[in-house]
Each structure stands twice: as structure tokens, then as C-alpha cells.
Design a protein around this motif. Structure first.
Motif, PDB file in Angstrom:
ATOM      1  N   PHE A   1       0.872  -1.091   0.016  1.00  0.00           N
ATOM      2  CA  PHE A   1      -0.042  -0.093  -0.001  1.00  0.00           C
ATOM      3  C   PHE A   1       0.785   1.338   0.143  1.00  0.00           C
ATOM      4  N   VAL A   2       0.817   2.191  -0.897  1.00  0.00           N
ATOM      5  CA  VAL A   2       1.393   3.447  -1.028  1.00  0.00           C
ATOM      6  C   VAL A   2       0.981   4.430   0.199  1.00  0.00           C
ATOM      7  N   VAL A   3       1.817   4.846   0.723  1.00  0.00           N
ATOM      8  CA  VAL A   3       1.425   5.912   1.912  1.00  0.00           C
ATOM      9  C   VAL A   3       1.869   7.282   1.617  1.00  0.00           C
ATOM     10  N   THR A   4       1.273   8.274   1.759  1.00  0.00           N
ATOM     11  CA  THR A   4       1.677   9.643   1.626  1.00  0.00           C
ATOM     12  C   THR A   4       1.060  10.430   2.703  1.00  0.00           C
ATOM     13  N   LYS A   5       1.367  11.716   2.658  1.00  0.00           N
ATOM     14  CA  LYS A   5       1.000  12.527   3.932  1.00  0.00           C
ATOM     15  C   LYS A   5      -0.698  12.506   3.789  1.00  0.00           C
ATOM     16  N   THR A   6      -1.179  12.263   2.522  1.00  0.00           N
ATOM     17  CA  THR A   6      -2.708  12.386   2.669  1.00  0.00           C
ATOM     18  C   THR A   6      -3.543  11.284   3.238  1.00  0.00           C
ATOM     19  N   ASN A   7      -2.907  10.174   3.350  1.00  0.00           N
ATOM     20  CA  ASN A   7      -3.506   8.735   4.036  1.00  0.00           C
ATOM     21  C   ASN A   7      -2.454   8.336   5.114  1.00  0.00           C
ATOM     22  N   VAL A   8      -1.755   8.985   5.502  1.00  0.00           N
ATOM     23  CA  VAL A   8      -0.671   8.458   6.796  1.00  0.00           C
ATOM     24  C   VAL A   8      -1.452   8.060   7.979  1.00  0.00           C
ATOM     25  N   ALA A   9      -2.621   8.924   8.231  1.00  0.00           N
ATOM     26  CA  ALA A   9      -3.041   8.658   9.376  1.00  0.00           C
ATOM     27  C   ALA A   9      -4.234   7.474   9.330  1.00  0.00           C
TER      28      ALA A   9
END
Length: 344
Positions: A311-319
Motif C-alpha cells: 500500500f502506498v502511503v503519503t501525507k494524505t493517508n498516513v493517518a
């Protein structure tokens, strides 16, 4: 882990990776066993941060499925002979099912066959054997080529579609590393020359110190030429996240897994993204599959590869990314019941 435990205890379990031949026999037990008679040993190839979630997942599986016992043993020290001896010792202690990350993907099938010959069940977890045959009942692992491709595509996007990219990864002779290299090269090739793979650095995942030295040397020699670094191994990811932040160089870092350093870097912007895997799902759903096989089920396709998810995790879905990972684990368990197992 609290969230994981809640999600996993409901009615848990990706699409298969490259399909193996049907050589895996499923290592059927001579007699069916109730869950309370099933004792599962989780045996990685050696000590590594990636495997730490297996411990709690194994205990959760023991509670949820009523298993007779679980253990976690990482003392093989990345030596196949030592791992083989350890597996024999655990079998002598009464463990009758094994979740194994083989030290040598090229030779691990002989280990799996030896366990099967003793009517012991085995699943390949976290890494599949090299080649087209799997002598374990099933392999539940990340589709590493797909994960590396995702990471490289993300890096290229963060670079603005052009520039020099560096790939940091693990043991060059490991078939998984070769798959990761292929995934990165595929993404670069799709840019038609706009992105150049400046360097692929292998054999730097032994420990964090090795990775730190390699990254320091890389930045000193070529730091101003690099637009992005894509990591497909745990220790290089941690090392590059810290080193690039300290250097203040405008390099986009794409990491792997969710070490606290990586997650903190995503939150503060020093790490552009990471690709997380699903070690909890590997251990938890692996235990479920082994338990069902011990109870008399068989694999619909013995030796099948099953993608545990990335799963790609960026600042938009880190939480919120862990919710997606938990959902994947739930689906994996359901897939064992609906697709992978045949139960009378």
C-alpha cells in the motif's frame, strides 16, 4: 496493534502472484487435528525489524483460533543450515506446523519437502521460493515486483517525470531482490528515457549501520545529481530518510514499510511516500491456513502464491492507511475459505 487486534478478531483474511506449479503436496497430516492440537512455529531467516509484527499476530491467532501453541524463533542467523537444524529442533519439541521465511529462496524447497515427508505442515511466509515450484502448502507474501513498481512509479511522479533516480535494496543474490530490481526497471523504462536509473545499490540491508554508511557515501559522491531515491529494503529506507533530511538536499525519498522514522518523515514532509507491506496479515492468516489444513482441508492449488498486499502511503493517508491494511487481511482470510481451501 490494538486496532489490528480488533479488526482481526472479527471474521478475518490478494490476488495471487506468479502462479506456481502444483508440486506442493500440502504436507497433509496423517490424521486431522483439532485447533487445540495445532502448534505453529514462526521461523524467519534471522533477526530483522520486518518480522517483529509476527510475534503479536501469532499470539492473536492463538487466542482467536484456539491453537495449542505458537512460538517465534529468529535464531537461524541468516544461515540455511542453521535454519534447517532449528526447524528439526522445533519439530522434536512438538510443533507440527511451520510458517517459514526461508534463508535461501533457491534451496528452501528441499527444506519444505523434508518437513512434508515427516507429515508436518509448512507455509512459506514473507518470501516465496525462487523458480516456478513451491513445496510448501502455500506462500503468503508481498508481490515484491509489484510493490517495487508502485514505489518507483511514485518516485517518478514525485520527481516530476524526469531526472536521475537511485534504487537502494537488499541481497543481490536473493530472488526477491531481483524481482524488486525488475519492478523498478519496468517503471523507469515506461518513461522512455526521461528518467535515468543512475545507480542500483544492493547488499545494504544487513543492518542499519551498513545501510547508513552506504547512503552517506552515496550522498557524498552523487547527492547533487540525484532527484529521487527509491528504497525496496527496510534498513536503507530508514537510513536514507534520516540522511537526506540532515543533508537538506532536494531529494525525494520513497521508502518501504512503516518504521517510526519513516512515518515521522512523511508527516514532516522529509519523506515523500512509503510502500507498506502486511507482515501481520502474513502471520495471522498464515496461521489460519495452517490450522485449516491440519483439520483436514486441502489447498485447491497446492503451492499457490498469494499476495499479502502492499500500500502506498503519503501525507494524505498516513493517518488512515492501517485501516486499508486491516481490510486486506480480513479479505485474505475470507479468500482462504472461498478460494484457496477445499474442506469436506
Amino acid at each position: 496493534m490494538a486496532l489490528v487486534a480488533i479488526a482481526l478478531s472479527v471474521t478475518l483474511a490478494a490476488a495471487g502472484c506468479a502462479k506456481k506449479s502444483d508440486a506442493g503436496t500440502g504436507a497433509a497430516q496423517s490424521n486431522t487435528l483439532s485447533p487445540a492440537k495445532v502448534k505453529i512455529a514462526f521461523v524467519p531467516g534471522g533477526a530483522h525489524p520486518y518480522f517483529q509484527p509476527w510475534k503479536n499476530a501469532a499470539q492473536q491467532a492463538k487466542t482467536d483460533f484456539g491453537l495449542g501453541g505458537v512460538t517465534y524463533n529468529e535464531t537461524a542467523g541468516w544461515d540455511q543450515t542453521k535454519q534447517n537444524n532449528l526447524l528439526q529442533s522445533l519439530a522434536a519439541q512438538g510443533y507440527n506446523a511451520f510458517g517459514v521465511f526461508g534463508v535461501s529462496p533457491d534451496n528452501i524447497n528441499s527444506t519444505f519437502s523434508d518437513l512434508a515427508a515427516k507429515h508436518l505442515l509448512v507455509a512459506s511466509l514473507g518470501s516465496c521460493p525462487a523458480g516456478t515450484t513451491d513445496a510448501a502448502s502455500f506462500c503468503l507474501a508481498t508481490d515484491v515486483e509489484t510493490a517495487a513498481y508502485q514505489a518507483a512509479k511514485t518516485a517518478i511522479q514525485q520527481m516530476g517525470g524526469s531526472g536521475n533516480l537511485v534504487h537502494l535494496t537488499g541481497n543481490k543474490t536473493d530472488s526477491n531482490t531481483q524481482r524488486r530490481i525488475a519492478g523498478v526497471q519496468k517503471a523507469v523504462a515506461e518513461t522512455n528515457g526521461k528518467v535515468k536509473l543512475l545507480q542500483t545499490v544492493t547488499d545494504i540491508d544487513t543492518d542499519l549501520q551498513t545501510a547508513q554508511k552506504a547512503v552517506t557515501d552515496l550522498l557524498a559522491a552523487k547527492g547533487t545529481q540525484i532527484k529521487a531515491i527509491v528504497n525496496t529494503a527496510y534498513n536503507p529506507a530508514v537510513a536514507s530518510a534520516s540522511a537526506v533530511k540532515q543533508s537538506h538536499l532536494p531529494i525525494k525519498v520513497i521508502a518501504i514499510d512503516d518504521d517510526p522514522t519513516i512515518i515521522a518523515g512523511i508527516k514532516d514532509g522529509s519523506v515523500a511516500a512509503t510502500v507498506v507491506q502486511n507482515p501481520v496479515g502474513q502471520a495471522y492468516v498464515g496461521a489460519y491456513g495452517l490450522m485449516k489444513l491440519a483439520g483436514g482441508c486441502t489447498m485447491t492449488t497446492p503451492g499457490v502464491d498469494i499476495d499479502s498486499g502492499s500500500f502506498v502511503v503519503t501525507k494524505t493517508n498516513v493517518a488512515t492507511y492501517d485501516t486499508q491494511r486491516e481490510a486486506k487481511t480480513t479479505q485474505l482470510k475470507a479468500d482462504f475459505d472461498s478460494k484457496y481451501l477445499s474442506c469436506k
